[in-house]
Write an enzyme that holds these catalytic residues in place. Structure first.
Site, PDB file in Angstrom:
ATOM      1  N   CYS A   1     -19.574 -14.441  46.085  1.00  0.00           N
ATOM      2  CA  CYS A   1     -19.454 -15.867  45.745  1.00  0.00           C
ATOM      3  C   CYS A   1     -19.311 -16.089  44.243  1.00  0.00           C
ATOM      4  CB  CYS A   1     -20.627 -16.679  46.271  1.00  0.00           C
ATOM      5  SG  CYS A   1     -20.671 -16.752  48.050  1.00  0.00           S
TER       6      CYS A   1
ATOM      7  N   HIS B   1     -22.211 -18.752  40.255  1.00  0.00           N
ATOM      8  CA  HIS B   1     -21.980 -18.686  41.697  1.00  0.00           C
ATOM      9  C   HIS B   1     -21.023 -19.841  42.035  1.00  0.00           C
ATOM     10  CE1 HIS B   1     -23.076 -19.182  45.975  1.00  0.00           C
ATOM     11  NE2 HIS B   1     -23.639 -17.989  45.928  1.00  0.00           N
TER      12      HIS B   1
ATOM     13  N   GLN C   1     -31.683 -17.396  42.189  1.00  0.00           N
ATOM     14  CA  GLN C   1     -32.113 -15.994  42.084  1.00  0.00           C
ATOM     15  C   GLN C   1     -33.378 -15.826  41.252  1.00  0.00           C
ATOM     16  OE1 GLN C   1     -31.042 -13.500  43.812  1.00  0.00           O
ATOM     17  NE2 GLN C   1     -29.149 -14.371  44.595  1.00  0.00           N
TER      18      GLN C   1
ATOM     19  N   ASP D   1     -29.360 -23.242  37.704  1.00  0.00           N
ATOM     20  CA  ASP D   1     -29.261 -22.703  39.060  1.00  0.00           C
ATOM     21  C   ASP D   1     -30.322 -21.612  39.170  1.00  0.00           C
ATOM     22  OD1 ASP D   1     -28.731 -21.166  41.270  1.00  0.00           O
ATOM     23  OD2 ASP D   1     -26.581 -20.979  40.904  1.00  0.00           O
TER      24      ASP D   1
ATOM     25  N   LYS E   1     -34.147 -18.020  49.973  1.00  0.00           N
ATOM     26  CA  LYS E   1     -34.177 -16.868  49.065  1.00  0.00           C
ATOM     27  C   LYS E   1     -35.587 -16.626  48.545  1.00  0.00           C
ATOM     28  CE  LYS E   1     -29.380 -16.938  47.939  1.00  0.00           C
ATOM     29  NZ  LYS E   1     -28.288 -16.976  46.957  1.00  0.00           N
TER      30      LYS E   1
HETATM   31  C1  LIG Z   1     -27.386 -17.834  46.785  1.00  0.00           C
HETATM   32  C2  LIG Z   1     -27.056 -18.475  45.497  1.00  0.00           C
HETATM   33  C3  LIG Z   1     -26.621 -19.803  45.437  1.00  0.00           C
HETATM   34  C4  LIG Z   1     -26.362 -20.622  46.660  1.00  0.00           C
HETATM   35  O1  LIG Z   1     -27.498 -20.749  47.444  1.00  0.00           O
HETATM   36  P1  LIG Z   1     -27.351 -21.426  48.890  1.00  0.00           P
HETATM   37  O2  LIG Z   1     -28.711 -21.308  49.452  1.00  0.00           O
HETATM   38  O3  LIG Z   1     -26.322 -20.632  49.633  1.00  0.00           O
HETATM   39  O4  LIG Z   1     -26.898 -22.819  48.657  1.00  0.00           O
HETATM   40  C5  LIG Z   1     -26.366 -20.349  44.207  1.00  0.00           C
HETATM   41  N1  LIG Z   1     -26.530 -19.636  43.081  1.00  0.00           N
HETATM   42  C6  LIG Z   1     -26.965 -18.367  43.096  1.00  0.00           C
HETATM   43  C7  LIG Z   1     -27.144 -17.641  41.814  1.00  0.00           C
HETATM   44  C8  LIG Z   1     -27.213 -17.736  44.305  1.00  0.00           C
HETATM   45  O5  LIG Z   1     -27.621 -16.473  44.318  1.00  0.00           O
END
Ligand SMILES: *Cc1c(COP(=O)(O)O)cnc(C)c1O
Length: 422
Positions: free
Chosen positions: A377, A136, A216, A213, A239
């Site tokens: 993104c 991302h 998800q 990260d 999320k």
């Molecule tokens: C949504 C997302 C992000 C960014 O999250 P934010 O809450 O917008 O900072 C980073 N990595 C992944 C895989 C995402 O789906």
């Protein structure tokens, strides 16, 4: 059809949906007479919130609002206890060893920027950061900025056309110059569940720290940072069925201790003189200024909600739904689904031979179906697959098979509608 699914808290999917006020409200479309049902298939962008989360945040503002950590009055102590209590919940939720390894930020993006700015500050031109081609933008651009500042180099684990990491290249990409590995746990475009265990164990055999990260993955599977042994884990409350504006950075104590502060200001200091200051203990060293206490309280309620449902039953239901969606969607003519068929999450990016993803999303919106369309993104990954845009449907435990059937019906209708129009 299988018998009705029951979650660990004894509720059916229908009852679970009643926990989410937005799933009960009707959508009013422009130039549509009757309001229609929302079919929310965009959880990968942000999840809907159960009433308990909304109530916890509202209760904070109605009954508990005060600034934290510095007040000697009762309300201030209540607010502090609420804020720090949520930290304990997050610690237990991801099984961190210490509560001070949990840092509240604004979102995943800020958590990663914190690591890049602070941990990365000592990097130089001889250092390499190993990322992947499916990151991302929030796990890519902070490292590009760091590279501009320090001269460190970025390298990438390539992706296959099927949306999987080419991990056979890992051995040659990891070198004695690698200062950090950063990798997405579950891809927000392909739904791929990456084999981060293998990446972490190879990196650690060379003493290289790993940042995950987890934006998800954290909403869809139990995370145990001690078992994973990752060095940093970043995720977002919004999320995970919690409020927007709250992010979490988990970092191992020994790394966080050595890192310089990210932002300066109130709360992060021990003593301040005009010419210099000393820093507060972890985690407050990284929490400058007044935080979003109401949001953190809401996130605590989101964790309680998830715990009640239990990840065992969430995963089982979501896996079933994911497989159902994959089969149903791949049966549609003129549709290409991206990402692997197995070992994947309920994130389905797709393109249609005859119509642009934006037209698809707009067509579906006429029927109350919320999907996303765009580059998600992750422009480099899209470029590699030679597509400029995709539509994406993403699932959560509050979705149903009949919603997927409705999506399939309307995707087919969209193809027919645009074909007839030409
Ligand atoms: C949504 C997302 C992000 C960014 O999250 P934010 O809450 O917008 O900072 C980073 N990595 C992944 C895989 C995402 O789906």
């Amino acid at each position: 059809m299988v018998a009705e699914w029951i979650f660990a808290n004894g509720k059916s999917v229908g009852e679970i949906r009643e926990d989410f006020p937005i799933l009960q409200t009707k959508l009013t479309l422009v130039d549509h007479d009757d309001p229609i049902d929302l079919v929310y298939l965009d959880t990968a962008a942000t999840a809907q919130k159960p009433l308990k989360v909304i109530q916890a945040e509202a209760r904070y503002y109605r009954e508990q609002n005060a600034n934290i950590h510095r007040a000697l009055h009762t309300l201030g102590e209540t607010a502090t206890a609420l804020y720090e209590g949520s930290r304990d919940k997050v610690q237990a939720f991801i099984n961190a060893e210490h509560r001070h390894e949990i840092i509240f930020t604004r979102n995943t993006t800020e958590s990663i920027n914190l690591v890049a700015s602070s941990f990365g500050r000592s990097f130089g031109p001889e250092d390499e950061i190993l990322l992947t081609e499916m990151e991302h933008h929030s796990n890519l651009v902070p490292w590009q900025l760091l590279s501009e500042q320090t001269g460190c180099k970025l390298k990438f684990i390539p992706i296959s056309p099927g949306g999987e990491l080419e991990l056979e290249k890992l051995d040659e990409l990891l070198t004695n110059k690698t200062a950090l590995v950063g990798v997405v746990h579950i891809s927000n475009i392909f739904g791929t569940v990456n084999d981060i265990e293998q990446i972490i164990s190879k990196a650690h055999s060379m003493d290289i720290p790993v940042l995950i990260d987890g934006a998800q993955s954290s909403p869809h599977m139990a995370i145990d940072v001690q078992q994973l042994d990752c060095d940093f884990f970043a995720f977002s409350s919004h999320k995970l069925y919690g409020p927007m504006g709250i992010g979490i950075l988990y970092g191992k104590e020994k790394l966080l201790e050595k890192m310089p502060p990210y932002m300066g200001g109130g709360d992060m200091i021990r003593s301040v003189k005009l010419t210099g200051s000393t820093w507060n203990d972890l985690p407050w060293k990284f929490e400058a200024g007044t935080p979003n206490v109401g949001g953190v309280a809401g996130f605590g309620a989101a964790i309680d909600y998830i715990k009640e449902l239990s990840f065992d039953s969430i995963c089982e239901y979501e896996n079933m739904l994911t497989e159902y969606a994959r089969k149903s969607l791949s049966g549609i003519k003129n549709i290409k689904i991206y990402g692997p068929s197995g070992h994947r999450a309920g994130v389905f990016s797709f393109t249609h031979n005859d119509l642009h993803p934006h037209d698809m999303a707009q067509f579906l919106d006429r029927y109350g179906i919320a999907v996303r369309a765009g580059h998600h993104c992750a422009q480099p990954a899209m470029r590699k697959l030679k597509v400029s845009s995709m539509a994406r449907a993403s699932l959560a435990f509050y979705n149903t098979r009949s919603e997927i059937d409705f999506l399939v019906e309307k995707i087919i209708a969209a193809g027919e509608y645009f074909n007839n129009g030409i």
